[in-house]
Design an enzyme around this catalytic site. Structure first.
Site, mmCIF file in Angstrom:
data_model
loop_
_atom_site.group_PDB
_atom_site.id
_atom_site.type_symbol
_atom_site.label_atom_id
_atom_site.label_comp_id
_atom_site.label_asym_id
_atom_site.label_seq_id
_atom_site.Cartn_x
_atom_site.Cartn_y
_atom_site.Cartn_z
ATOM 1 N N GLY A 1 -144.227 -28.116 -27.261
ATOM 2 C CA GLY A 1 -144.836 -28.822 -26.129
ATOM 3 C C GLY A 1 -146.331 -28.698 -26.030
ATOM 4 O O GLY A 1 -147.055 -29.077 -26.953
ATOM 5 N N ARG B 1 -143.372 -25.986 -35.267
ATOM 6 C CA ARG B 1 -143.981 -27.138 -34.598
ATOM 7 C C ARG B 1 -145.015 -27.770 -35.518
ATOM 8 O O ARG B 1 -145.504 -27.150 -36.472
ATOM 9 C CB ARG B 1 -144.668 -26.693 -33.303
ATOM 10 C CG ARG B 1 -145.772 -25.681 -33.570
ATOM 11 C CD ARG B 1 -146.789 -25.548 -32.479
ATOM 12 N NE ARG B 1 -147.718 -24.467 -32.798
ATOM 13 C CZ ARG B 1 -148.736 -24.565 -33.630
ATOM 14 N NH1 ARG B 1 -148.968 -25.704 -34.257
ATOM 15 N NH2 ARG B 1 -149.530 -23.532 -33.863
ATOM 16 N N GLY B 2 -145.390 -29.004 -35.212
ATOM 17 C CA GLY B 2 -146.476 -29.630 -35.944
ATOM 18 C C GLY B 2 -147.809 -29.006 -35.560
ATOM 19 O O GLY B 2 -147.937 -28.349 -34.529
ATOM 20 N N GLY B 3 -148.798 -29.187 -36.416
ATOM 21 C CA GLY B 3 -150.135 -28.684 -36.101
ATOM 22 C C GLY B 3 -150.537 -27.516 -36.974
ATOM 23 O O GLY B 3 -149.863 -27.172 -37.952
ATOM 24 N N ILE C 1 -151.448 -29.555 -28.060
ATOM 25 C CA ILE C 1 -150.134 -30.195 -28.127
ATOM 26 C C ILE C 1 -149.529 -29.927 -29.507
ATOM 27 O O ILE C 1 -150.202 -30.075 -30.523
ATOM 28 C CB ILE C 1 -150.240 -31.718 -27.905
ATOM 29 C CG1 ILE C 1 -150.804 -32.030 -26.515
ATOM 30 C CG2 ILE C 1 -148.888 -32.404 -28.100
ATOM 31 C CD1 ILE C 1 -151.104 -33.500 -26.287
ATOM 32 N N CYS D 1 -156.695 -25.161 -34.401
ATOM 33 C CA CYS D 1 -156.220 -26.484 -34.837
ATOM 34 C C CYS D 1 -157.042 -27.048 -35.989
ATOM 35 O O CYS D 1 -157.124 -28.264 -36.170
ATOM 36 C CB CYS D 1 -156.198 -27.458 -33.660
ATOM 37 S SG CYS D 1 -155.080 -26.936 -32.342
ATOM 38 N N THR E 1 -153.002 -21.852 -33.705
ATOM 39 C CA THR E 1 -153.396 -21.843 -32.302
ATOM 40 C C THR E 1 -153.226 -20.439 -31.756
ATOM 41 O O THR E 1 -152.548 -19.592 -32.350
ATOM 42 C CB THR E 1 -152.581 -22.854 -31.471
ATOM 43 O OG1 THR E 1 -153.188 -23.003 -30.185
ATOM 44 C CG2 THR E 1 -151.150 -22.398 -31.296
ATOM 45 N N TYR E 2 -153.864 -20.216 -30.619
ATOM 46 C CA TYR E 2 -153.784 -18.920 -29.941
ATOM 47 C C TYR E 2 -152.990 -19.078 -28.662
ATOM 48 O O TYR E 2 -153.122 -20.082 -27.951
ATOM 49 C CB TYR E 2 -155.189 -18.407 -29.602
ATOM 50 C CG TYR E 2 -155.190 -17.268 -28.596
ATOM 51 C CD1 TYR E 2 -154.856 -15.974 -28.978
ATOM 52 C CD2 TYR E 2 -155.515 -17.499 -27.259
ATOM 53 C CE1 TYR E 2 -154.835 -14.933 -28.054
ATOM 54 C CE2 TYR E 2 -155.502 -16.463 -26.331
ATOM 55 C CZ TYR E 2 -155.167 -15.190 -26.730
ATOM 56 O OH TYR E 2 -155.145 -14.172 -25.812
ATOM 57 N N SER F 1 -150.007 -26.509 -24.221
ATOM 58 C CA SER F 1 -150.597 -25.326 -23.602
ATOM 59 C C SER F 1 -151.915 -25.733 -22.957
ATOM 60 O O SER F 1 -152.656 -26.556 -23.500
ATOM 61 C CB SER F 1 -150.817 -24.203 -24.628
ATOM 62 O OG SER F 1 -151.710 -24.622 -25.645
#
Length: 216
Positions: free
Chosen positions: A162, A69-71, A150, A180, A74-75, A164
Protein backbone atom coordinates in the site's frame (compact mmCIF):
# COMPACT_ATOMS: atom_id res chain seq x y z
CA UNK A 1 -16.29 -0.40 3.45
CA UNK A 2 -13.27 -2.51 4.34
CA UNK A 3 -12.47 -3.31 7.95
CA UNK A 4 -10.25 -0.57 9.46
CA UNK A 5 -7.53 -1.78 11.80
CA UNK A 6 -5.26 0.58 13.76
CA UNK A 7 -2.31 -0.78 15.75
CA UNK A 8 -1.24 1.51 18.62
CA UNK A 9 2.29 0.10 18.90
CA UNK A 10 4.98 -0.54 16.25
CA UNK A 11 4.53 -3.92 14.57
CA UNK A 12 7.64 -5.95 13.57
CA UNK A 13 7.89 -6.18 9.80
CA UNK A 14 7.91 -9.98 9.59
CA UNK A 15 4.87 -10.20 11.86
CA UNK A 16 3.00 -7.70 9.70
CA UNK A 17 3.90 -9.53 6.49
CA UNK A 18 2.68 -12.87 7.85
CA UNK A 19 -0.59 -11.34 9.03
CA UNK A 20 -1.15 -9.56 5.73
CA UNK A 21 -0.41 -12.70 3.70
CA UNK A 22 -2.96 -14.63 5.77
CA UNK A 23 -5.59 -11.91 5.39
CA UNK A 24 -5.07 -11.69 1.63
CA UNK A 25 -5.40 -15.45 1.32
CA UNK A 26 -8.67 -15.29 3.21
CA UNK A 27 -9.95 -12.45 1.03
CA UNK A 28 -9.15 -14.51 -2.07
CA UNK A 29 -11.12 -17.47 -0.74
CA UNK A 30 -14.00 -15.31 0.44
CA UNK A 31 -13.37 -16.01 4.13
CA UNK A 32 -12.51 -12.41 5.07
CA UNK A 33 -13.56 -8.94 4.04
CA UNK A 34 -11.26 -6.28 2.65
CA UNK A 35 -9.07 -4.46 5.16
CA UNK A 36 -7.12 -1.24 5.63
CA UNK A 37 -4.43 -1.71 8.29
CA UNK A 38 -2.77 1.39 9.78
CA UNK A 39 0.44 0.86 11.74
CA UNK A 40 4.02 1.88 12.36
CA UNK A 41 7.15 -0.26 12.12
CA UNK A 42 10.39 -0.20 14.12
CA UNK A 43 13.23 1.40 12.09
CA UNK A 44 14.03 -0.78 9.07
CA UNK A 45 14.71 -0.79 5.34
CA UNK A 46 12.81 -2.80 2.76
CA UNK A 47 13.90 -3.79 -0.73
CA UNK A 48 11.16 -4.02 -3.36
CA UNK A 49 11.30 -6.17 -6.47
CA UNK A 50 13.22 -3.48 -8.42
CA UNK A 51 15.75 -2.65 -5.69
CA UNK A 52 19.34 -1.95 -6.78
CA UNK A 53 21.82 -3.25 -4.15
CA UNK A 54 24.01 -0.18 -4.65
CA UNK A 55 21.16 1.97 -3.29
CA UNK A 56 21.61 0.40 0.16
CA UNK A 57 24.22 2.84 1.47
CA UNK A 58 24.30 1.70 5.11
CA UNK A 59 23.45 -2.03 5.13
CA UNK A 60 24.23 -2.45 8.83
CA UNK A 61 22.31 0.53 10.14
CA UNK A 62 18.86 -1.07 10.43
CA UNK A 63 17.45 -4.51 9.62
CA UNK A 64 16.90 -4.97 5.88
CA UNK A 65 13.93 -6.99 4.62
CA UNK A 66 13.28 -8.25 1.12
CA UNK A 67 9.74 -7.30 0.14
CA UNK A 68 7.62 -8.69 -2.67
CA UNK A 69 5.99 -5.32 -3.33
CA UNK A 70 6.91 -3.31 -6.40
CA UNK A 71 9.49 -0.56 -6.10
CA UNK A 72 12.98 -0.13 -4.73
CA UNK A 73 14.42 0.62 -1.27
CA UNK A 74 12.35 2.43 1.30
CA UNK A 75 12.54 3.24 4.98
CA UNK A 76 9.89 2.55 7.62
CA UNK A 77 10.02 3.69 11.21
CA UNK A 78 8.26 5.45 14.08
CA UNK A 79 6.51 8.64 13.03
CA UNK A 80 5.62 7.25 9.62
CA UNK A 81 2.08 6.01 8.99
CA UNK A 82 2.18 2.77 7.02
CA UNK A 83 -1.14 1.74 5.49
CA UNK A 84 -1.53 -1.80 4.19
CA UNK A 85 -4.47 -1.72 1.81
CA UNK A 86 -6.01 -5.11 1.06
CA UNK A 87 -8.70 -4.65 -1.58
CA UNK A 88 -10.41 -7.07 -3.96
CA UNK A 89 -9.97 -5.60 -7.43
CA UNK A 90 -12.25 -8.30 -8.81
CA UNK A 91 -15.03 -6.18 -7.30
CA UNK A 92 -13.40 -2.81 -7.96
CA UNK A 93 -12.29 -3.18 -11.58
CA UNK A 94 -9.25 -5.15 -12.70
CA UNK A 95 -7.20 -2.08 -13.56
CA UNK A 96 -3.85 -1.75 -11.78
CA UNK A 97 -3.06 1.69 -13.24
CA UNK A 98 -6.40 3.02 -12.05
CA UNK A 99 -5.84 1.50 -8.63
CA UNK A 100 -2.44 3.18 -8.22
CA UNK A 101 -3.99 6.45 -9.38
CA UNK A 102 -6.68 6.08 -6.72
CA UNK A 103 -3.98 5.58 -4.07
CA UNK A 104 -2.25 8.74 -5.27
CA UNK A 105 -5.50 10.70 -5.23
CA UNK A 106 -6.26 9.40 -1.74
CA UNK A 107 -2.93 10.65 -0.42
CA UNK A 108 -3.28 14.01 -2.17
CA UNK A 109 -6.80 14.55 -0.82
CA UNK A 110 -5.66 13.62 2.69
CA UNK A 111 -2.70 16.01 2.60
CA UNK A 112 -4.97 18.78 1.32
CA UNK A 113 -6.87 18.67 4.63
CA UNK A 114 -3.67 19.97 6.25
CA UNK A 115 -3.08 22.62 3.56
CA UNK A 116 -0.32 20.60 1.90
CA UNK A 117 -0.33 20.36 -1.88
CA UNK A 118 0.79 16.91 -2.88
CA UNK A 119 1.63 16.19 -6.51
CA UNK A 120 2.62 13.22 -8.65
CA UNK A 121 5.34 13.09 -11.26
CA UNK A 122 5.33 10.92 -14.38
CA UNK A 123 9.00 9.99 -13.94
CA UNK A 124 8.90 9.34 -10.17
CA UNK A 125 6.75 7.20 -7.91
CA UNK A 126 5.04 8.50 -4.81
CA UNK A 127 3.63 11.89 -3.83
CA UNK A 128 5.78 15.00 -3.81
CA UNK A 129 5.67 18.55 -2.46
CA UNK A 130 7.45 21.64 -3.74
CA UNK A 131 10.03 23.21 -1.41
CA UNK A 132 10.52 26.86 -2.44
CA UNK A 133 12.25 27.36 0.92
CA UNK A 134 15.09 25.05 -0.19
CA UNK A 135 17.91 25.76 -2.69
CA UNK A 136 16.82 25.24 -6.28
CA UNK A 137 17.84 22.15 -8.21
CA UNK A 138 20.84 22.22 -10.55
CA UNK A 139 18.53 22.85 -13.51
CA UNK A 140 16.97 25.84 -11.77
CA UNK A 141 13.71 24.12 -10.91
CA UNK A 142 12.07 24.56 -7.52
CA UNK A 143 13.26 21.89 -5.09
CA UNK A 144 10.89 19.01 -4.39
CA UNK A 145 10.71 16.40 -1.63
CA UNK A 146 8.88 13.13 -1.23
CA UNK A 147 6.26 12.95 1.50
CA UNK A 148 4.54 9.65 0.68
CA UNK A 149 5.49 6.35 -0.95
CA UNK A 150 3.45 3.76 -2.82
CA UNK A 151 4.24 0.09 -3.35
CA UNK A 152 1.70 -2.54 -4.30
CA UNK A 153 1.40 -6.20 -5.15
CA UNK A 154 -1.48 -8.02 -6.78
CA UNK A 155 -2.40 -11.68 -6.24
CA UNK A 156 -5.43 -13.11 -8.03
CA UNK A 157 -6.60 -9.51 -8.37
CA UNK A 158 -6.44 -8.84 -4.64
CA UNK A 159 -4.19 -5.84 -3.98
CA UNK A 160 -2.00 -5.56 -0.91
CA UNK A 161 0.96 -3.66 0.57
CA UNK A 162 0.00 0.00 0.00
CA UNK A 163 1.22 3.43 1.06
CA UNK A 164 3.29 5.24 3.68
CA UNK A 165 3.04 8.89 4.72
CA UNK A 166 5.73 10.72 6.66
CA UNK A 167 4.14 12.40 9.67
CA UNK A 168 7.18 12.97 11.89
CA UNK A 169 9.82 10.28 11.32
CA UNK A 170 13.53 10.89 11.83
CA UNK A 171 14.31 12.06 8.29
CA UNK A 172 18.02 11.41 8.82
CA UNK A 173 17.22 7.68 8.81
CA UNK A 174 16.51 7.94 5.07
CA UNK A 175 20.22 8.68 4.55
CA UNK A 176 21.02 4.97 4.77
CA UNK A 177 19.42 4.32 1.38
CA UNK A 178 18.69 6.01 -1.92
CA UNK A 179 14.94 6.26 -1.32
CA UNK A 180 13.10 4.63 -4.23
CA UNK A 181 16.27 4.97 -6.30
CA UNK A 182 15.94 8.77 -6.49
CA UNK A 183 19.03 10.67 -5.34
CA UNK A 184 18.40 14.18 -6.66
CA UNK A 185 15.32 14.98 -4.53
CA UNK A 186 14.82 15.07 -0.78
CA UNK A 187 12.40 13.58 1.72
CA UNK A 188 10.06 15.53 3.97
CA UNK A 189 7.21 15.08 6.44
CA UNK A 190 4.13 16.93 7.65
CA UNK A 191 5.97 18.19 10.73
CA UNK A 192 9.06 19.10 8.69
CA UNK A 193 6.77 21.29 6.58
CA UNK A 194 5.53 23.04 9.72
CA UNK A 195 2.26 21.16 10.22
CA UNK A 196 1.94 19.75 13.74
CA UNK A 197 -0.32 16.85 12.79
CA UNK A 198 -0.83 13.87 15.08
CA UNK A 199 -1.09 10.30 13.85
CA UNK A 200 -4.73 10.26 15.01
CA UNK A 201 -5.46 13.40 12.97
CA UNK A 202 -3.98 11.77 9.89
CA UNK A 203 -5.89 8.53 10.45
CA UNK A 204 -9.22 10.38 10.56
CA UNK A 205 -8.38 12.25 7.35
CA UNK A 206 -7.30 9.01 5.67
CA UNK A 207 -10.61 7.34 6.49
CA UNK A 208 -12.71 10.30 5.37
CA UNK A 209 -10.94 10.56 2.06
CA UNK A 210 -10.84 6.82 1.43
CA UNK A 211 -14.62 6.85 1.53
CA UNK A 212 -14.67 9.69 -1.01
CA UNK A 213 -11.95 8.51 -3.40
CA UNK A 214 -12.89 4.82 -3.45
CA UNK A 215 -16.65 5.37 -3.39
CA UNK A 216 -17.04 4.32 -7.01
Amino acid sequence: MPEWIIDPKPVPYDVAMAAMEQRVGNIITGQAREAVWLLEHPPLYTAGTSADPTDLIMPNRFPVFTSKRGGQYTYHGPGQRVVYVMLDLNKRGRDVRRYVSLLENWIIATLAEFNIKGEVRSDRVGVWVKRPDQPRAADGQIAEAKIAAIGVRIRKWVAFHGISINVDPDLEHFAGIVPCGISDHGVTSLVDLGHLVSMADLDLALKRNFERVFAD
